[in-house]
Design a protein around this motif. Structure first.
Motif, PDB file in Angstrom:
ATOM      1  N   GLU A 134     -15.094  50.850 -61.694  1.00  0.00           N
ATOM      2  CA  GLU A 134     -15.852  49.613 -61.874  1.00  0.00           C
ATOM      3  C   GLU A 134     -17.346  49.858 -61.690  1.00  0.00           C
ATOM      4  OE1 GLU A 134     -12.368  46.551 -60.249  1.00  0.00           O
ATOM      5  OE2 GLU A 134     -14.035  47.122 -58.953  1.00  0.00           O
ATOM      6  N   LEU A 135     -17.690  50.665 -60.695  1.00  0.00           N
ATOM      7  CA  LEU A 135     -19.094  50.948 -60.398  1.00  0.00           C
ATOM      8  C   LEU A 135     -19.794  51.654 -61.549  1.00  0.00           C
ATOM      9  CD1 LEU A 135     -21.523  51.356 -58.393  1.00  0.00           C
ATOM     10  CD2 LEU A 135     -20.393  53.486 -57.709  1.00  0.00           C
ATOM     11  N   LEU A 136     -19.148  52.665 -62.113  1.00  0.00           N
ATOM     12  CA  LEU A 136     -19.829  53.552 -63.056  1.00  0.00           C
ATOM     13  C   LEU A 136     -19.697  53.149 -64.514  1.00  0.00           C
ATOM     14  CD1 LEU A 136     -18.953  56.994 -61.421  1.00  0.00           C
ATOM     15  CD2 LEU A 136     -21.167  55.842 -61.429  1.00  0.00           C
ATOM     16  N   LEU A 137     -18.666  52.387 -64.852  1.00  0.00           N
ATOM     17  CA  LEU A 137     -18.405  52.081 -66.257  1.00  0.00           C
ATOM     18  C   LEU A 137     -19.613  51.472 -66.969  1.00  0.00           C
ATOM     19  CD1 LEU A 137     -16.082  52.466 -68.199  1.00  0.00           C
ATOM     20  CD2 LEU A 137     -15.315  50.151 -67.696  1.00  0.00           C
ATOM     21  N   PRO A 138     -20.263  50.448 -66.389  1.00  0.00           N
ATOM     22  CA  PRO A 138     -21.430  49.913 -67.104  1.00  0.00           C
ATOM     23  C   PRO A 138     -22.622  50.856 -67.114  1.00  0.00           C
ATOM     24  CG  PRO A 138     -21.187  48.846 -64.970  1.00  0.00           C
ATOM     25  CD  PRO A 138     -19.964  49.684 -65.166  1.00  0.00           C
ATOM     26  N   PHE A 139     -22.735  51.714 -66.093  1.00  0.00           N
ATOM     27  CA  PHE A 139     -23.909  52.576 -65.966  1.00  0.00           C
ATOM     28  C   PHE A 139     -23.929  53.715 -66.980  1.00  0.00           C
ATOM     29  CE2 PHE A 139     -24.416  51.455 -61.178  1.00  0.00           C
ATOM     30  CZ  PHE A 139     -24.928  50.221 -61.535  1.00  0.00           C
ATOM     31  N   ILE A 140     -22.803  54.016 -67.604  1.00  0.00           N
ATOM     32  CA  ILE A 140     -22.811  55.067 -68.622  1.00  0.00           C
ATOM     33  C   ILE A 140     -22.917  54.480 -70.025  1.00  0.00           C
ATOM     34  CG2 ILE A 140     -21.475  56.664 -67.189  1.00  0.00           C
ATOM     35  CD1 ILE A 140     -19.016  55.984 -68.845  1.00  0.00           C
ATOM     36  N   THR A 141     -22.947  53.143 -70.110  1.00  0.00           N
ATOM     37  CA  THR A 141     -23.038  52.489 -71.418  1.00  0.00           C
ATOM     38  C   THR A 141     -24.318  51.682 -71.576  1.00  0.00           C
ATOM     39  OG1 THR A 141     -21.980  50.423 -70.704  1.00  0.00           O
ATOM     40  CG2 THR A 141     -20.525  52.230 -71.383  1.00  0.00           C
ATOM     41  N   GLY A 142     -25.045  51.469 -70.471  1.00  0.00           N
ATOM     42  CA  GLY A 142     -26.202  50.600 -70.523  1.00  0.00           C
ATOM     43  C   GLY A 142     -25.834  49.148 -70.329  1.00  0.00           C
ATOM     44  N   GLY A 143     -24.626  48.901 -69.832  1.00  0.00           N
ATOM     45  CA  GLY A 143     -24.152  47.545 -69.613  1.00  0.00           C
ATOM     46  C   GLY A 143     -24.572  46.991 -68.264  1.00  0.00           C
ATOM     47  N   LEU A 144     -23.930  45.889 -67.863  1.00  0.00           N
ATOM     48  CA  LEU A 144     -24.300  45.177 -66.639  1.00  0.00           C
ATOM     49  C   LEU A 144     -23.150  45.211 -65.644  1.00  0.00           C
ATOM     50  CD1 LEU A 144     -26.310  43.314 -65.121  1.00  0.00           C
ATOM     51  CD2 LEU A 144     -25.184  41.375 -66.249  1.00  0.00           C
ATOM     52  N   LEU A 145     -23.460  45.601 -64.404  1.00  0.00           N
ATOM     53  CA  LEU A 145     -22.487  45.581 -63.318  1.00  0.00           C
ATOM     54  C   LEU A 145     -22.621  44.250 -62.587  1.00  0.00           C
ATOM     55  CD1 LEU A 145     -20.380  47.129 -61.590  1.00  0.00           C
ATOM     56  CD2 LEU A 145     -22.278  47.863 -60.138  1.00  0.00           C
ATOM     57  N   ILE A 146     -21.534  43.502 -62.528  1.00  0.00           N
ATOM     58  CA  ILE A 146     -21.511  42.217 -61.835  1.00  0.00           C
ATOM     59  C   ILE A 146     -20.803  42.421 -60.509  1.00  0.00           C
ATOM     60  CG2 ILE A 146     -20.677  39.845 -61.911  1.00  0.00           C
ATOM     61  CD1 ILE A 146     -20.729  40.450 -65.121  1.00  0.00           C
ATOM     62  N   VAL A 147     -21.545  42.347 -59.417  1.00  0.00           N
ATOM     63  CA  VAL A 147     -20.994  42.579 -58.086  1.00  0.00           C
ATOM     64  C   VAL A 147     -20.440  41.271 -57.544  1.00  0.00           C
ATOM     65  CG1 VAL A 147     -21.468  43.407 -55.757  1.00  0.00           C
ATOM     66  CG2 VAL A 147     -22.664  44.427 -57.712  1.00  0.00           C
ATOM     67  N   ALA A 148     -19.134  41.224 -57.343  1.00  0.00           N
ATOM     68  CA  ALA A 148     -18.498  40.022 -56.809  1.00  0.00           C
ATOM     69  C   ALA A 148     -18.800  39.886 -55.323  1.00  0.00           C
ATOM     70  CB  ALA A 148     -16.985  40.087 -57.035  1.00  0.00           C
ATOM     71  N   HIS A 149     -18.882  38.654 -54.841  1.00  0.00           N
ATOM     72  CA  HIS A 149     -19.161  38.469 -53.420  1.00  0.00           C
ATOM     73  C   HIS A 149     -17.970  38.932 -52.589  1.00  0.00           C
ATOM     74  CE1 HIS A 149     -16.616  34.881 -52.792  1.00  0.00           C
ATOM     75  NE2 HIS A 149     -17.016  34.484 -53.963  1.00  0.00           N
ATOM     76  N   PRO A 150     -18.168  39.256 -51.314  1.00  0.00           N
ATOM     77  CA  PRO A 150     -17.141  39.933 -50.513  1.00  0.00           C
ATOM     78  C   PRO A 150     -15.794  39.216 -50.439  1.00  0.00           C
ATOM     79  CG  PRO A 150     -19.259  40.032 -49.394  1.00  0.00           C
ATOM     80  CD  PRO A 150     -19.447  39.146 -50.580  1.00  0.00           C
ATOM     81  N   GLN A 151     -15.761  37.883 -50.482  1.00  0.00           N
ATOM     82  CA  GLN A 151     -14.506  37.148 -50.317  1.00  0.00           C
ATOM     83  C   GLN A 151     -13.878  36.728 -51.639  1.00  0.00           C
ATOM     84  OE1 GLN A 151     -17.295  36.260 -48.315  1.00  0.00           O
ATOM     85  NE2 GLN A 151     -16.474  37.545 -46.673  1.00  0.00           N
ATOM     86  N   VAL A 152     -14.326  37.284 -52.758  1.00  0.00           N
ATOM     87  CA  VAL A 152     -13.869  36.791 -54.055  1.00  0.00           C
ATOM     88  C   VAL A 152     -12.362  36.919 -54.246  1.00  0.00           C
ATOM     89  CG1 VAL A 152     -14.110  38.952 -55.346  1.00  0.00           C
ATOM     90  CG2 VAL A 152     -14.437  36.767 -56.523  1.00  0.00           C
ATOM     91  N   ASN A 153     -11.748  37.941 -53.629  1.00  0.00           N
ATOM     92  CA  ASN A 153     -10.318  38.168 -53.835  1.00  0.00           C
ATOM     93  C   ASN A 153      -9.440  37.256 -52.982  1.00  0.00           C
ATOM     94  OD1 ASN A 153     -10.642  40.353 -55.723  1.00  0.00           O
ATOM     95  ND2 ASN A 153     -11.272  41.628 -54.005  1.00  0.00           N
ATOM     96  N   GLU A 154     -10.057  36.428 -52.134  1.00  0.00           N
ATOM     97  CA  GLU A 154      -9.277  35.537 -51.285  1.00  0.00           C
ATOM     98  C   GLU A 154      -8.910  34.235 -51.983  1.00  0.00           C
ATOM     99  OE1 GLU A 154     -11.141  34.890 -47.544  1.00  0.00           O
ATOM    100  OE2 GLU A 154     -11.333  37.029 -47.067  1.00  0.00           O
ATOM    101  N   ASP A 155      -9.556  33.943 -53.102  1.00  0.00           N
ATOM    102  CA  ASP A 155      -9.340  32.671 -53.781  1.00  0.00           C
ATOM    103  C   ASP A 155      -9.268  32.935 -55.279  1.00  0.00           C
ATOM    104  OD1 ASP A 155      -9.533  30.151 -54.967  1.00  0.00           O
ATOM    105  OD2 ASP A 155     -10.779  29.350 -53.352  1.00  0.00           O
ATOM    106  N   LEU A 156      -8.099  32.706 -55.884  1.00  0.00           N
ATOM    107  CA  LEU A 156      -7.925  32.987 -57.305  1.00  0.00           C
ATOM    108  C   LEU A 156      -8.852  32.129 -58.158  1.00  0.00           C
ATOM    109  CD1 LEU A 156      -4.067  33.474 -57.712  1.00  0.00           C
ATOM    110  CD2 LEU A 156      -5.840  35.162 -57.263  1.00  0.00           C
TER     111      LEU A 156
END
Length: 589
Positions: free
Chosen positions: A215-237
């Motif tokens: 997830e970290l590197l995929l956008p960085f080798i294409t020139g895309g955008l990395l969207i960093v989810a907030h720390p609790q994102v996986n607690e609520d669907l």
């Protein structure tokens, strides 16, 4: 033949630097409304690298990263790599004892953290804990008034990271992965999926698991955008779905069990920006695949690979028209070798099950503790062209289909995957044994048609105490990640043995046989009725007592997130996942 040319002479961060040179003003990363361009991210990482080199960080020097998801986390990874070091992920959501073992075993003498986490990890005095907030204020000018030039000594054969996986000894084991292996994997993804600068990838996986590297590197080798989810994102669907929609995510990575839960969410079906979903970490069923294609107009891929093989080893492009009984794990990715061998280490014919071994450029250097290598990293004189080559024994039972694709059958040993997390049942049992009241313990997995896989602990104690299951539950929660904590504890006078004197797993009773019948406490208040109703709907049972524990009833961490989501919407209150973990009964919740 999987051989394919790839940039084997560069390191991971150099892929990012090349992209930053091509598109310096394009947005690279965003987190909660704040973004950095490729130029800004590269400059911040460079400054951190200079700071770390002053502290002695260089090739194969390990630096701990004790941080929640944030922009500083991304800067930390890149800065450590630029300095020549390798990172050791220390997820703050993991128990402190587990993290302390990782710090001690890795030998890391520097830990990067955030201000609000300082003081929460009590390590030895000779370990420097540095807040990124302080680094950002630290002056980096040398005595001549200019920023020192970064020394670039790291090579592709040096370490990129050390990630800890579950170990049968009761202690997690550190897997050492080199830059070359990561570059090979990311270049394969770039070419295989024809990625471009319009990619918007969600960074949501815990840094404790190597899919986070993808997830970290995929956008960085294409020139895309990395969207960093907030720390609790996986607690609520609902929160996760909103994050996908609001940020127009194009590439998403999930474990099959989480994908199954998302497909029950009508809002997820309207995530029209999604181009592809990568699934891995556990077996995907035909039913899940078919349900996905009946509801989503999106590409779906089934990925397989242990941490020791660097993120992914094989892949399969899911096809709703393909008439197969199971979803294959596919064929080896570029420069990876797969061998299916029998117990005599001889290749098996097509259609015959055997044990999967992997080799090639994705293979990890080995374990941080070299004493553990002999069991898994082995040299097999299979044929003249691989004589003496090191292979990794996965412990997975597989077979070749007639078209050459590999079909996953199951595990050979007592290692399992639940919710995408690979774990050794022996580690869980060992931690149980460490409790001073436990004489004997064994942990198994039972699978329920409705709620999926459950960890069941069978325990012999010195003296049965009131609420002993709650005591052990609390103890295990303090020692292990929640996904590795048993849902049910069955207390026995002795573990059943077979004729050879070994534990007879088949003779272990179904949990209901040994659970003491307690008086059912019916919900009385409106809030209790709401909690009970949400629990009933999720777990598919009507036998709910307010004296029950959510996890003992069959809940697990993914269902807990959905449980919280329902309660938040119904009761209009904020509930943390930790609250569900810490309360012993539904009444207490």
């Amino acid at each position: 033949d999987t051989e394919q040319a790839f940039p084997s002479d560069v390191c991971v961060h150099e892929l990012f630097e090349a992209q930053a040179a091509r598109t310096p003003e394009a947005l690279a990363v965003t987190f909660e409304g704040v973004s950095l361009t490729y130029r800004e991210l590269n400059e911040q990482a460079e400054q951190l690298a200079v700071y770390l080199q002053r502290l002695g960080v260089g090739p194969d020097v390990l630096v701990g990263v004790y941080m929640e998801r944030s922009l500083d986390l991304i800067v930390s990874f890149l800065g450590i790599w630029k300095a020549g070091g390798a990172y050791v992920p220390l997820d703050p959501f993991n128990p402190s004892q587990r993290l302390l073992h990782m710090v001690e075993d890795s030998g890391a003498k520097i830990i990067l953290t955030q201000r609000h986490l300082q003081g929460k990890l009590e390590v030895a005095e000779d370990i420097a804990i540095i807040s990124m907030d302080e680094v950002n204020r630290e002056g980096l000018l040398d005595e001549y008034g200019s920023v020192p030039i970064l020394e670039r000594k790291v090579q592709p054969h040096h370490l990129a990271y050390v990630i800890y996986t579950s170990g049968s000894t009761g202690r997690p084991k550190g897997v050492m992965v080199e830059h070359k292996s990561v570059v090979n994997h990311m270049y394969w993804m770039y070419t295989q999926f024809h990625l471009d600068s319009t990619e918007r990838v969600l960074f949501r996986t815990s840094i404790s698991f190597d899919p986070s590297v993808l997830e970290l590197l995929l956008p960085f080798i294409t020139g895309g955008l990395l969207i960093v989810a907030h720390p609790q994102v996986n607690e609520d669907l609902d929160d996760l779905v909103s994050t996908i929609q609001e940020n127009k995510v194009t590439t998403l990575q999930l474990v099959p069990s989480l994908l199954g839960l998302l497909l029950e969410n009508n809002s997820f079906l309207r995530c029209h920006s999604l181009r592809r979903v990568f699934c891995g970490g556990e077996a995907m069923t035909i039913a899940l695949q078919n349900k996905f294609f009946s509801q989503m107009n999106t590409e779906l891929y089934n990925l397989y690979g242990p941490t020791e093989g660097t993120i992914d080893t094989t892949f399969w492009s899911c096809d709703p028209e393909h008439q197969k009984r199971t979803v294959p794990i596919g064929k080896a990715i570029s420069n990876i070798k797969t061998y299916i061998l029998d117990k005599n280490l001889q290749p098996v014919p097509i259609g015959v099950s055997g044990q999967l071994y992997i080799g090639g450029d994705g293979l990890a250097r080995g374990y941080r503790n070299p004493d553990l290598n002999a069991e898994r990293f082995i040299s097999i004189p299979l044929s003249s062209h691989v004589l003496g080559e090191t292979l990794y024994y996965t412990g997975d039972l597989v077979r070749y289909a007639s078209d050459g694709n590999i079909e996953y059958i199951g595990r050979i040993d007592h290692q399992v995957k639940i919710n995408g997390v690979r774990m050794e049942l022996g580690e869980i049992a060992t931690v149980l044994h460490s409790h001073d009241q436990v004489k004997e313990a064994i942990v198994i997995v039972r699978e329920d048609e409705y709620i999926g896989k459950q960890l069941i602990a069978y325990v012999v104690v010195d003296e049965q105490q009131e609420h002993m299951d709650h005591i052990l539950q609390h103890y295990m929660t303090e020692q292990l990640p929640q996904v590795m904590v048993p849902s049910v504890y069955v207390f026995l006078d002795a573990l059943p043995l077979n004729a050879n004197g070994k534990v007879d797993r088949k003779a272990l009773p179904v949990p209901d046989t040994y659970v003491a019948e307690e008086q059912v406490v019916h919900p009385s208040t409106s809030i209790e009725k709401t909690v009970a109703r949400a629990c009933q709907e999720l777990l598919g049972t009507n036998n709910i007592s307010m004296s029950d524990n959510f996890f003992k009833l069959g809940g697990h961490s993914l269902l807990a997130a959905q449980f919280i989501s329902r309660l938040r919407k119904t009761l209009d209150v904020e509930i943390a996942l930790r609250t569900v973990l810490d309360t012993t009964t539904l009444a207490a919740l």
